[in-house]
Motif scaffolding. Structure first.
Motif, PDB file in Angstrom:
ATOM      1  N   ALA A  48       0.837  -1.203   0.000  1.00  0.00           N
ATOM      2  CA  ALA A  48       0.000   0.000   0.000  1.00  0.00           C
ATOM      3  C   ALA A  48       0.876   1.259   0.000  1.00  0.00           C
ATOM      4  O   ALA A  48       2.066   1.214   0.335  1.00  0.00           O
ATOM      5  CB  ALA A  48      -0.909  -0.006   1.222  1.00  0.00           C
ATOM      6  N   VAL A  49       0.263   2.361  -0.361  1.00  0.00           N
ATOM      7  CA  VAL A  49       0.956   3.645  -0.331  1.00  0.00           C
ATOM      8  C   VAL A  49       1.457   3.887   1.096  1.00  0.00           C
ATOM      9  O   VAL A  49       0.743   3.677   2.071  1.00  0.00           O
ATOM     10  CB  VAL A  49       0.002   4.786  -0.782  1.00  0.00           C
ATOM     11  CG1 VAL A  49       0.651   6.146  -0.586  1.00  0.00           C
ATOM     12  CG2 VAL A  49      -0.406   4.583  -2.224  1.00  0.00           C
ATOM     13  N   PRO A 111       8.121   2.546  -7.535  1.00  0.00           N
ATOM     14  CA  PRO A 111       9.044   2.422  -6.403  1.00  0.00           C
ATOM     15  C   PRO A 111      10.049   1.284  -6.554  1.00  0.00           C
ATOM     16  O   PRO A 111      11.201   1.406  -6.120  1.00  0.00           O
ATOM     17  CB  PRO A 111       8.128   2.161  -5.204  1.00  0.00           C
ATOM     18  CG  PRO A 111       6.750   2.435  -5.644  1.00  0.00           C
ATOM     19  CD  PRO A 111       6.724   2.478  -7.127  1.00  0.00           C
ATOM     20  N   ARG A 112       9.650   0.186  -7.185  1.00  0.00           N
ATOM     21  CA  ARG A 112      10.583  -0.929  -7.403  1.00  0.00           C
ATOM     22  C   ARG A 112      11.692  -0.513  -8.341  1.00  0.00           C
ATOM     23  O   ARG A 112      12.868  -0.847  -8.127  1.00  0.00           O
ATOM     24  CB  ARG A 112       9.841  -2.144  -7.956  1.00  0.00           C
ATOM     25  CG  ARG A 112       8.817  -2.719  -7.004  1.00  0.00           C
ATOM     26  CD  ARG A 112       7.921  -3.713  -7.669  1.00  0.00           C
ATOM     27  NE  ARG A 112       7.167  -3.022  -8.724  1.00  0.00           N
ATOM     28  CZ  ARG A 112       6.507  -3.623  -9.696  1.00  0.00           C
ATOM     29  NH1 ARG A 112       6.515  -4.935  -9.782  1.00  0.00           N
ATOM     30  NH2 ARG A 112       5.841  -2.927 -10.585  1.00  0.00           N
ATOM     31  N   ALA A 159       6.538   3.378  -0.874  1.00  0.00           N
ATOM     32  CA  ALA A 159       5.630   3.290  -2.024  1.00  0.00           C
ATOM     33  C   ALA A 159       4.753   4.532  -2.065  1.00  0.00           C
ATOM     34  O   ALA A 159       4.055   4.839  -1.103  1.00  0.00           O
ATOM     35  CB  ALA A 159       4.775   2.039  -1.923  1.00  0.00           C
ATOM     36  N   ASP A 160       4.813   5.275  -3.173  1.00  0.00           N
ATOM     37  CA  ASP A 160       3.945   6.434  -3.345  1.00  0.00           C
ATOM     38  C   ASP A 160       2.750   6.096  -4.236  1.00  0.00           C
ATOM     39  O   ASP A 160       1.876   6.923  -4.450  1.00  0.00           O
ATOM     40  CB  ASP A 160       4.720   7.627  -3.883  1.00  0.00           C
ATOM     41  CG  ASP A 160       5.526   7.296  -5.118  1.00  0.00           C
ATOM     42  OD1 ASP A 160       5.507   6.123  -5.554  1.00  0.00           O
ATOM     43  OD2 ASP A 160       6.197   8.194  -5.657  1.00  0.00           O
ATOM     44  N   SER A 164       1.775  -4.080  -6.766  1.00  0.00           N
ATOM     45  CA  SER A 164       1.417  -5.488  -6.681  1.00  0.00           C
ATOM     46  C   SER A 164       2.540  -6.295  -7.305  1.00  0.00           C
ATOM     47  O   SER A 164       2.955  -6.031  -8.431  1.00  0.00           O
ATOM     48  CB  SER A 164       0.108  -5.754  -7.419  1.00  0.00           C
ATOM     49  OG  SER A 164      -0.225  -7.111  -7.322  1.00  0.00           O
ATOM     50  N   VAL A 165       3.046  -7.264  -6.541  1.00  0.00           N
ATOM     51  CA  VAL A 165       4.168  -8.079  -6.993  1.00  0.00           C
ATOM     52  C   VAL A 165       3.775  -9.546  -6.869  1.00  0.00           C
ATOM     53  O   VAL A 165       3.164  -9.951  -5.888  1.00  0.00           O
ATOM     54  CB  VAL A 165       5.418  -7.814  -6.121  1.00  0.00           C
ATOM     55  CG1 VAL A 165       6.595  -8.630  -6.610  1.00  0.00           C
ATOM     56  CG2 VAL A 165       5.755  -6.351  -6.090  1.00  0.00           C
ATOM     57  N   CYS A 166       4.124 -10.331  -7.878  1.00  0.00           N
ATOM     58  CA  CYS A 166       3.886 -11.772  -7.821  1.00  0.00           C
ATOM     59  C   CYS A 166       5.200 -12.430  -7.413  1.00  0.00           C
ATOM     60  O   CYS A 166       6.142 -12.514  -8.205  1.00  0.00           O
ATOM     61  CB  CYS A 166       3.409 -12.282  -9.183  1.00  0.00           C
ATOM     62  SG  CYS A 166       2.700 -13.919  -9.093  1.00  0.00           S
ATOM     63  N   LEU A 167       5.274 -12.867  -6.144  1.00  0.00           N
ATOM     64  CA  LEU A 167       6.499 -13.455  -5.609  1.00  0.00           C
ATOM     65  C   LEU A 167       6.495 -14.965  -5.806  1.00  0.00           C
ATOM     66  O   LEU A 167       5.462 -15.607  -5.633  1.00  0.00           O
ATOM     67  CB  LEU A 167       6.629 -13.129  -4.120  1.00  0.00           C
ATOM     68  CG  LEU A 167       6.733 -11.642  -3.798  1.00  0.00           C
ATOM     69  CD1 LEU A 167       6.759 -11.439  -2.291  1.00  0.00           C
ATOM     70  CD2 LEU A 167       7.970 -11.051  -4.426  1.00  0.00           C
TER      71      LEU A 167
END
Length: 178
Positions: A48-49, A111-112, A159-160, A164-167
């Motif tokens: 989340a932000v 952000p990543r 995170a601004d 969503s990341v798929c780990l």
């Protein structure tokens, strides 16, 4: 009739019985439905932000566009030492005009991407081309790339925007208790 005269027909009868049973079992195995368990290759993780984005949330593909053999592998290993998730490593599938570090992205403000770019210092951003298709962040290293990363690079970015990341999911291992 003596015993030796029965041995031949009994042997043939036994062989035919083995053949018939084998054929029946084989046919049954051939026509049986396969029970396949479908397992997700990755698990969605939402940031989340305001929450931190860390290297453990950033899978990275590193491709070599230089004349130096093994450069992409060395850069990938150094990123993994910092906690970034490994992706593909190999020769660049696209032509890059930059001799330094190039990150292939449409969103340099992600952000990543910002966290990854901080590891290198001077970075160029280019939009994805048709030959590069990955859910990971793609880094292309050129002739002037130093395989070492910036010493005091940040280890997290706030995170601004929602991320969503798929780990990758580790396979479940059953442990027998004794």
């Amino acid at each position: 009739m003596n015993r030796s005269s029965l041995a031949g027909p009994l042997t043939v009868l036994g062989a035919v019985a083995v053949l018939v049973v084998g054929a029946l079992v084989g046919f049954r195995l051939l026509t049986a439905s396969a029970e396949i368990e479908i397992v997700d290759a990755c698990e969605d993780r939402n940031v989340a932000v305001g929450e931190p984005v860390t290297p453990a949330l950033v899978p990275v593909d590193v491709f070599n566009a230089s004349q130096r053999a093994g450069l992409a592998n060395r850069v990938s290993i150094n990123l993994q030492r910092r906690g970034f998730l490994p992706g593909q490593v190999g020769n660049s599938p696209m032509e890059v005009e930059s001799d330094g570090v190039t990150i292939v992205t449409d969103t340099p403000e992600d952000p990543r991407v910002r966290l990854l770019a901080a590891q290198f210092g001077d970075v160029e951003f280019v939009p994805p081309a048709g030959s590069v298709s990955s859910e990971n962040i793609v880094v292309i290293v050129g002739n002037d790339t130093n395989q070492d990363l910036v010493d005091d690079a940040t280890t997290e970015v706030e995170a601004d925007v929602p991320v969503s990341v798929c780990l990758p999911v580790a396979p479940e291992v059953e442990v027998e208790s004794s």
